[in-house]
Write an enzyme that holds these catalytic residues in place. Structure first.
Site, PDB file in Angstrom:
ATOM      1  CG  ASP A   1       2.761   0.732  -3.583  1.00 27.13           C
ATOM      2  OD1 ASP A   1       2.539   0.703  -4.473  1.00 27.13           O
ATOM      3  OD2 ASP A   1       4.925   0.885  -3.445  1.00 27.13           O
ATOM      4  CG  ASP A   2      -0.928   5.633  -2.737  1.00 25.10           C
ATOM      5  OD1 ASP A   2      -1.812   4.705  -2.570  1.00 25.10           O
ATOM      6  OD2 ASP A   2      -0.794   6.850  -1.748  1.00 25.10           O
TER       7      ASP A   2
END
Ligand code: WTA
Length: 694
Positions: free
Chosen positions: A566-567
């Site tokens: 994910d980020d």
């Protein structure tokens, strides 16, 4: 207001799922092992296995299977090793849960009906059994020559005094207490005092800024703040009280006046008392007040599912989440993993180098070791101050037998050369551990061969704030290691590897790491926002816990963590949300847009790379770059400040307006020939302009 609107836009950007062509498409190239490295096996050295708690993979498999097929028997037996005021309801399953949002709210309960106290299990139990004289903490200050020793009895007395102080300030079961301190023994003492009363502690890492601290105090509505005058890390002074004052001012402005007491430990080594800013009526000196209280304090018997503590962590979206861990399950899982993962034996001197502000410091500097009556080294400083041999000097001084550290520190020390390490004996060491980020085979080898003289197994432990304690790790002595590999899941932890569609992959494969069924240490909710807990961890894959990490499973069934999918960035082992950094950047009046990605960084694992577009009037300059870095420092903390600011005319967006981070990661990594498909961009020429600007 304009900046709030920009922040919101940034956050929305992150609500859109990240595009992934394959798991971890561009990340951590230097960390990925080569096909040869996947086969590199290191046998358990010497006669380690002979003395280990577990000495074969078949023994492990038997216990692992029992934990999965008969959790009541397995975990019931483990939990019975702790003191319970009232046993859990043994006529019911030891664990009750729902991981499937379609079937109703997500929940997890362990040892329901049981009553216990975590502080009692960490301290009283040992003192009452006649072990009060044994060493609990061996503290080493930032400057050589500063040290302290505390026995289990000493710690218990100090904990009771702090608990009595808190009680005098009307802190009761369920109230939140915020702790913002440097690495001095009073920090775990404060945590244990809260646990004794059933107050929920929220420790905020001393590297966070005033604004971050304020956000956390406001979110959990803390009643009391425990801090210290200042801390020292290397040559750096951390003016914690000054930062705490600013945070409390922000809280006041917000109309939140709940923090009526600020207890300040006078850390005069770091800063003389007269230099510490003071607010009469609110601030109290720890030493002058706490010592007046009794060294006896009854414990509050807590239900197994009562909250124990909260700890904020960053995700892809929005502000940090206050994850809640509960009394019974966390206690059992932290204590049991400590014993087996670290193969803890009486007489071991255990040193976890993590800060108490992170989960590692909660589970393996405070709770896990103390449940096992371990002796823990606690160090206030940094590995390279006043010289690069400091860690090994401490190892020799205290005869440390187990060292648990983060790859980022190991890389920093490796860069100083072998000689600095070899100067010290390190004979006491018998086990080395790694945590927080992937460790490359090269760094693993250096740690193994140079620091451990090829004599100490390495446990590469994968876990998360959310998991409470270790999830995947070698059990030293039980099976061969592979450099850079976390190997196999802990007893009862059912790891799955999924493809893009959420289909389970079998055999050797690469995909998304998820977990089926709960283990006792899983976080139960996000403070004040259960739906965020449900959507972050249980909506991605139906009925499963989504870890946010990618992994490869090799032909031997070993799991290799490849990093976040994910980020979330992992910079020097610190979890940082790209969205939060972007939010801080766009709050600068001259910054119109920001997109943050990670890039491979030799020492930090990942570095922070920010693409920034400016308003028409603004001109790129070194001064502006510094202002942007400073605004992140101010709003989050120095560790989140971007190394690289890339002035961009515009950012690559899809026709629906979504920023294509995949491309930005490639540009940050200078992989221009491998940019991938740009046909879905609304303006493909943007990419060329960005490459030119690199
Ligand atoms: C990463 C720290 C590879 C991972 C205990 C995870 C690791 C995040 C390892 C959690 C490891 C942790 N190998 N990656 N041994 N240990 N990570 O919440 O990406 O601060 O999701 O917990 O760190 O970080 P957190």
């Amino acid at each position: 207001d304009l900046s709030a609107e920009r922040r919101l836009r940034c956050m929305l950007e992150h609500l859109v799922p990240v595009e992934i062509s394959r798991v971890n498409p561009d990340r951590s190239v230097c960390i990925f092992p080569t096909s040869e490295e996947y086969k590199d096996i290191v046998q358990v050295p010497g006669d380690f296995a002979k003395k280990a708690l577990l000495s074969s993979r078949s023994q492990y498999e038997q216990l692992y299977n029992e934990a999965v097929t008969n959790p009541d028997g397995f975990w019931g037996r483990v939990a019975a090793g702790f003191f319970w005021k009232k046993l859990w309801d043994t006529s019911k399953p030891v664990c009750n849960y729902n991981f499937d949002a379609d079937k109703g709210p997500i929940f997890v309960e362990w040892f329901k009906g049981g009553f216990t106290n975590v502080c009692y299990n960490a301290l009283d139990r040992h003192v009452l059994a006649g072990h009060g004289h044994e060493l609990c903490f061996l503290w080493e200050g930032n400057d050589p020559g500063q040290s302290a020793q505390l026995t289990y009895s000493d710690v218990l007395k100090k904990v009771c005094q702090v608990a009595n102080f808190l009680k005098s300030k009307n802190v009761q079961k369920g109230d939140r207490v915020c702790i913002y301190m440097s690495m001095i023994p009073e920090l775990p003492i404060a945590m244990l005092a809260c646990a004794r009363l059933g107050a929920i502690h929220s420790v905020v890492f001393g590297g966070f800024s005033s604004e971050s601290l304020a956000g956390r105090i406001l979110d959990c509505k803390a009643k009391v703040l425990l801090t210290c005058s200042a801390g020292r890390r290397g040559n750096k002074l951390l003016p914690l009280k000054e930062l705490a004052d600013r945070a409390l001012e922000i809280c006041l402005r917000d109309g939140n006046t709940r923090v009526e007491t600020c207890l300040v430990y006078d850390n005069s080594f770091a800063l003389p008392r007269e230099k510490v800013p003071w607010v009469e009526g609110r601030d109290l000196w720890w030493q002058d007040n706490v010592s007046q209280f009794s060294v006896d304090c009854p414990v509050e018997w807590m239900a197994a599912e009562d909250p124990l503590f909260m700890l904020y962590t960053s995700g892809s979206t929005g502000k940090p989440k206050g994850l809640i861990h509960t009394v019974g399950g966390y206690m059992v899982y932290a204590g049991f993993t400590f014993k087996h993962v670290f193969d803890h034996h009486p007489g071991d001197i255990f040193w976890c180098t993590a800060d108490c502000g992170w989960i590692t410091g909660h589970t393996y500097l405070t709770y896990g070791p103390l449940f096992n009556r371990a002796t823990c080294v606690m160090f206030e400083g940094v590995p390279t101050f006043p010289h690069a041999g400091r860690w090994w000097e401490i190892v020799d001084k205290f005869k440390v037998s187990i060292l648990y550290a983060a790859p980022t520190a190991i890389r920093t020390l490796a860069a100083q050369g072998d000689e600095v390490v070899r100067k010290y004996s390190r004979k006491s060491l018998r086990l080395l551990g790694s945590v927080g980020e992937p460790i490359s085979p090269k760094t693993w080898r250096w740690y193994y061969e140079v620091c451990g003289d090829s004599r100490c197994p390495i446990i590469d432990t994968w876990w998360q704030t959310e998991t409470g304690a270790c999830m995947i790790s070698p059990l030293p002595g039980a099976w061969p290691m592979k450099p850079g590999c976390a190997t196999l899941p802990f007893f009862g932890v059912q790891t799955l590897v999924l493809d893009q569609e959420g289909k389970e992959l079998h055999g050797a494969c690469e995909g998304y790491l998820s977990i089926k069924a709960p283990w006792p240490g899983i976080a139960r909710t996000v403070y004040g926002d259960h739906s965020r807990y449900e959507s972050t961890y249980f909506k991605t894959w139906k009925g499963l816990y989504a870890t946010g990490d990618g992994c490869r499973r090799d032909a031997d069934g070993y799991i290799w963590i490849t990093g976040r999918v994910d980020d979330v960035l992992n910079v020097s082992g610190h979890r940082i949300s790209t969205g939060e950094v972007e939010g801080a950047l766009v709050s600068h009046p001259q910054c119109t847009e920001a997109a943050v990605v990670g890039y491979d960084h030799e020492l930090k694992g990942q570095g922070i790379y920010a693409f920034v577009t400016l308003s028409q009037q603004a001109k790129p300059s070194d001064a502006l770059k510094k202002e942007l870095q400073d605004i992140v420092r101010k709003q989050i903390g120095s560790f989140a400040s971007p190394e690289v600011i890339h002035w961009a005319v515009s950012l690559p967006r899809t026709r629906s307006g979504k920023i294509m981070r995949r491309i930005l990661r490639k540009i940050a990594a200078r992989q221009y020939t491998d940019i991938g498909d740009t046909s879905s961009l609304s303006d493909p020429s943007v990419v060329e302009a960005l490459i030119k600007g690199r």
